[in-house]
Design a protein around this motif. Structure first.
Motif, PDB file in Angstrom:
ATOM      1  N   TYR A  47     -85.799 -11.912  24.409  1.00 16.60           N
ATOM      2  CA  TYR A  47     -85.625 -12.216  22.689  1.00 16.60           C
ATOM      3  C   TYR A  47     -84.520 -11.557  22.339  1.00 16.60           C
TER       4      TYR A  47
ATOM      5  N   ALA B 230     -82.879 -13.890  19.738  1.00 16.39           N
ATOM      6  CA  ALA B 230     -83.547 -14.015  18.530  1.00 16.39           C
ATOM      7  C   ALA B 230     -83.315 -12.849  17.546  1.00 16.39           C
TER       8      ALA B 230
ATOM      9  N   ALA C 154     -94.737 -18.759  22.541  1.00 19.01           N
ATOM     10  CA  ALA C 154     -93.553 -18.117  21.872  1.00 19.01           C
ATOM     11  C   ALA C 154     -92.307 -18.726  22.579  1.00 19.01           C
TER      12      ALA C 154
ATOM     13  N   TRP D   1     -88.626 -19.263  21.103  1.00 13.82           N
ATOM     14  CA  TRP D   1     -87.795 -18.313  20.994  1.00 13.82           C
ATOM     15  C   TRP D   1     -87.171 -17.486  22.026  1.00 13.82           C
TER      16      TRP D   1
ATOM     17  N   ILE E   7     -83.936 -20.754  22.193  1.00 16.51           N
ATOM     18  CA  ILE E   7     -83.889 -20.596  20.686  1.00 16.51           C
ATOM     19  C   ILE E   7     -82.894 -21.544  20.110  1.00 16.51           C
TER      20      ILE E   7
ATOM     21  N   HIS F  85     -85.815 -24.431  16.556  1.00 13.23           N
ATOM     22  CA  HIS F  85     -86.672 -23.145  17.003  1.00 13.23           C
ATOM     23  C   HIS F  85     -86.099 -21.898  15.975  1.00 13.23           C
ATOM     24  N   ALA F  86     -84.767 -22.046  16.147  1.00 14.59           N
ATOM     25  CA  ALA F  86     -84.109 -20.625  15.232  1.00 14.59           C
ATOM     26  C   ALA F  86     -84.670 -20.765  13.822  1.00 14.59           C
TER      27      ALA F  86
ATOM     28  N   LEU G 181     -88.076 -19.590  13.113  1.00 13.28           N
ATOM     29  CA  LEU G 181     -88.069 -17.986  13.167  1.00 13.28           C
ATOM     30  C   LEU G 181     -87.836 -17.576  11.893  1.00 13.28           C
TER      31      LEU G 181
END
Length: 392
Positions: A48, A51, A218, A221, A226, A231-232, A235
């Motif tokens: 991640y 992210a 998840a 992400w 991501i 997707h971003a 978040l």
């Protein structure tokens, strides 16, 4: 060779080199090539990482933590906890702490990990069971649900994508959740959700003064995904106006598992070495003694063995008392009424019978001490008793 000839040859060589360089330059064509070295070590270690970088670019305070106990010192209001790690070893106490933290005003985002068990009437996912949320595989949906999903899929332009509709927005946000799982709000508490054509993949509900958002997965992400679809944006939408704490690796392996995972050969060698060491120290040192033949044993050996046995079994006090009783028995035989005399008169009688001084008799017949007797004192008193008994 004259200087003029040398200069002529050098000039001719320079001309040839220049012509060769011009020819090669005319034939060469520059080009660009991109060599992929794969993800950096930081990206491999942190799925991640992208992210985190994205949230920081959005001016969202983001920190990573690998301990579930971090929620103890984390205030609820103004904070979002992204709990993306494996929760299979989470204790009921930890689950209760997370929900209490969310109820105090925090926003908890978790991934559903277990499927609902109809027979047990629970899934084993402590957070989902507490919130009355259930996760199913889409293949296990009823025929009625499957029919509705088919009708919905026929009307949707992108049935495999999950759509999140927001108020005052013309188009939904598109997300690539795993369509193999479906979330069901058994307690009818959710106020926001995101669905694909055949299943629900995100539920959000009010919990106390805070929020709990549950996702089927998840992966959207992670570093590779991501940047796809929205997707971003999702978040950012879930964490906006708050500080983010990301926990994606809270299931620490113990030392034994880590050693077995990374050093199996070293552990095998260590176990073999320990086994050889135990075998070496367990074996006998030197040849085995052959028991002596009973035919060679003499009376003196039997007496010595019996005395050693009595000394180990009864102690020196018992042996001294036995010698003193034997002397008193002999004295009663030679002097009737000896046992009724006072101790001082008994010693005088023993002196008359044995013709030994009273001092030697007192040393031999003195009461045996209860405490441990030194070997030298024991030997000296035995000698006195033997002399007295032999003199009677």
């Amino acid at each position: 060779m004259s200087l003029r000839i040398k200069l002529t040859l050098a000039l001719a060589a320079a001309v040839l080199v220049g012509l060769l360089g011009f020819y090669l330059q005319s034939r060469l064509q520059p080009y660009e090539e991109i060599i992929e070295h794969g993800p950096a070590p930081e990206a491999k270690a942190n799925p991640y990482l992208a992210a985190e970088a994205f949230l920081r670019e959005q001016a969202i305070a983001t920190r990573r933590n690998d301990d579930l106990e971090a929620v103890k010192g984390l205030p609820g209001p103004g904070n979002t906890l992204l709990l993306l790690s494996d929760r299979s070893r989470m204790s009921p106490r930890q689950s209760r702490q997370l929900l209490e933290w969310a109820a105090s005003g925090g926003h908890l985002i978790v991934v559903a990990e277990r499927l609902w068990d109809e027979e047990a009437r629970k899934s084993g996912d402590l957070i989902l069971d507490s919130l009355e949320l259930q996760q199913y595989e889409t293949d296990e949906l009823t025929a009625e649900d499957a029919s509705k999903a088919a009708d919905s899929a026929a009307a949707e332009p992108y049935p495999e994508l999950t759509k999140l509709y927001l108020e005052n927005e013309q188009a939904p946000a598109y997300l690539a959740f795993d369509t193999g799982y479906h979330l069901y709000d058994a307690g009818n508490r959710a106020h926001a959700w995101a669905n694909s054509a055949g299943a629900t993949h995100m539920l959000q509900l009010q919990h106390g003064d805070g929020l709990v958002t549950v996702l089927t997965d998840a992966w959207i992400w992670q570093n590779r995904k991501i940047g796809q679809y929205d997707h971003a944006w999702l978040l950012w939408y879930l964490t906006q106006d708050s500080a983010v704490t990301l926990i994606y690796r809270a299931d620490h392996e113990n030392l034994a598992r880590l050693l077995l995972k990374h050093f199996p050969q070293a552990l095998t060698a260590l176990l073999l070495m320990l086994a050889l060491l135990l075998w070496h120290h367990a074996q006998r040192q030197g040849p085995i003694l052959v028991p002596a033949s009973p035919a060679r044993r003499q009376l003196q050996e039997h007496l010595r063995g019996t005395a050693d046995f009595l000394l180990r079994r009864s102690g020196p006090q018992r042996l001294l008392q036995s010698l003193q009783k034997d002397i008193q028995r002999r004295a009663r035989h030679r002097h009737p009424g000896f046992e009724r005399l006072p101790v001082a008169e008994q010693w005088q009688v023993l002196g008359q019978l044995s013709r030994l001084p009273v001092n030697a008799i007192s040393q031999a017949m003195r009461p045996v001490a209860a405490e441990r007797i030194r070997p030298l004192d024991f030997t000296r008193q035995v000698a006195h008793l033997q002399n007295l008994r032999n003199a009677l």
